[in-house]
Design a protein around this motif. Sequence first.
Motif, short mmCIF file in Angstrom:
data_model
loop_
_atom_site.label_atom_id
_atom_site.label_comp_id
_atom_site.label_asym_id
_atom_site.label_seq_id
_atom_site.Cartn_x
_atom_site.Cartn_y
_atom_site.Cartn_z
N PRO A 66 -9.93 3.58 64.92
CA PRO A 66 -8.56 3.39 64.43
C PRO A 66 -8.49 2.32 63.35
CG PRO A 66 -8.86 2.38 66.59
CD PRO A 66 -10.11 3.17 66.32
N GLU A 67 -7.58 2.51 62.41
CA GLU A 67 -7.38 1.56 61.33
C GLU A 67 -5.91 1.15 61.29
OE1 GLU A 67 -8.90 2.62 57.54
OE2 GLU A 67 -10.74 3.51 58.33
N PRO A 68 -5.62 -0.10 60.89
CA PRO A 68 -4.22 -0.56 60.83
C PRO A 68 -3.42 0.20 59.78
CG PRO A 68 -5.67 -2.15 59.80
CD PRO A 68 -6.55 -1.16 60.48
N VAL A 69 -2.15 0.44 60.09
CA VAL A 69 -1.26 1.18 59.20
C VAL A 69 0.03 0.39 59.00
CG1 VAL A 69 0.08 3.30 58.90
CG2 VAL A 69 -2.20 3.40 59.94
N MET A 70 0.54 0.37 57.77
CA MET A 70 1.83 -0.27 57.49
C MET A 70 2.94 0.70 57.90
SD MET A 70 0.91 -1.89 53.73
CE MET A 70 2.59 -2.44 53.44
N GLY A 71 3.49 0.47 59.09
CA GLY A 71 4.43 1.39 59.68
C GLY A 71 5.67 1.66 58.85
N HIS A 72 6.21 0.62 58.19
CA HIS A 72 7.44 0.80 57.43
C HIS A 72 7.24 1.68 56.19
CE1 HIS A 72 8.52 -2.74 59.88
NE2 HIS A 72 9.76 -2.27 59.77
N VAL A 73 6.10 1.51 55.52
CA VAL A 73 5.79 2.36 54.37
C VAL A 73 5.57 3.79 54.83
CG1 VAL A 73 4.19 2.80 52.48
CG2 VAL A 73 4.81 0.45 53.07
N LEU A 74 4.83 3.94 55.93
CA LEU A 74 4.61 5.26 56.51
C LEU A 74 5.93 5.93 56.83
CD1 LEU A 74 2.88 7.49 57.78
CD2 LEU A 74 2.72 6.10 59.85
#
Length: 305
Positions: free
Chosen positions: A127-135
């Motif tokens: 797993p890799e970190p994701v910028m939730g708000h941009v997603l």
Amino acid sequence: MGHSHDHSHSHAGHGHSHDHVITDSADARRRVAIAAFLTFGFMFAEVIGGVISGSLALLADAAHMLTDAGSLALAWLGFKLAERPADQHRSFGWARFKILAAFVNGLALLVLAAWIVFEAIHRLMAPEPVMGHVLMGVAIAGLLVNIIAFTLMHGGDSEDLNLQGALWHVAGDLLGSVAAIAAALIIIFTGWMPIDPILSVLVALLIVIGGVRITMKSAHILIEGVPAGMTPADIKTDLESHLENAAEVTHVHAWALNEQKPLVTLEVVAREGACLDTLRVAVKQRMDEKFGVSHATVEVRKPVQ
């Protein structure tokens, strides 16, 4: 032994139905073209969003949309070629090309689903970190684009396999956007990254359903399968029981040029004293009325003395 051969085909009322098919094809072609431009255009927004957010989900979906744009372009080509008239080398024209396009699109859906599952497994393992708000922002925009495309496609002919194959690609994009929004919400509020690949697998399973359906139906037509709603045995039984001058019906073959045009060839043995031409016309009328077959090749012969 006397014979009456008929290799011409009844065109009574055919002019209207032919125009209707062309109109439907042109309408479906326009719908597919608009959906292709929408899909291809938004793909670039997903690439940018994926790079900024670090979201593999968005980058993967961008690849998904690129594949779908190509599939929609293939569907458009299928409709375009199907409108071309018959020539010396293709007596039915290119009418069946859109069935071939539907078959290829069905296979593409299955390959796409397998790829999504493969990527999901990879993301679960690493797993890799994701910028939730941009997603979230890109996913919402994608959902709106896909709703427009899906509504446009869903308004077309529900029996057209080529259009339905294209529709399932758009439906896969729409479901992918919904899954991305759900994943973004969970990531924003809980930080739990595995939700993204888990939801991707659920979307892949739904895509498989559409892929299997489109592939099987188009393959059935391509291998000259008997159209739904009739069998050679049904045709034989019906003609022998409803036409008093038909002593026996043999050599019945039924297949389809596409999902809208069934074709039949058969041989009828007339009863003694029956008019062969009258019986031939009666057989063609019955095939049209009972089975919806306007293109039948009928051979009528006298009984063996």
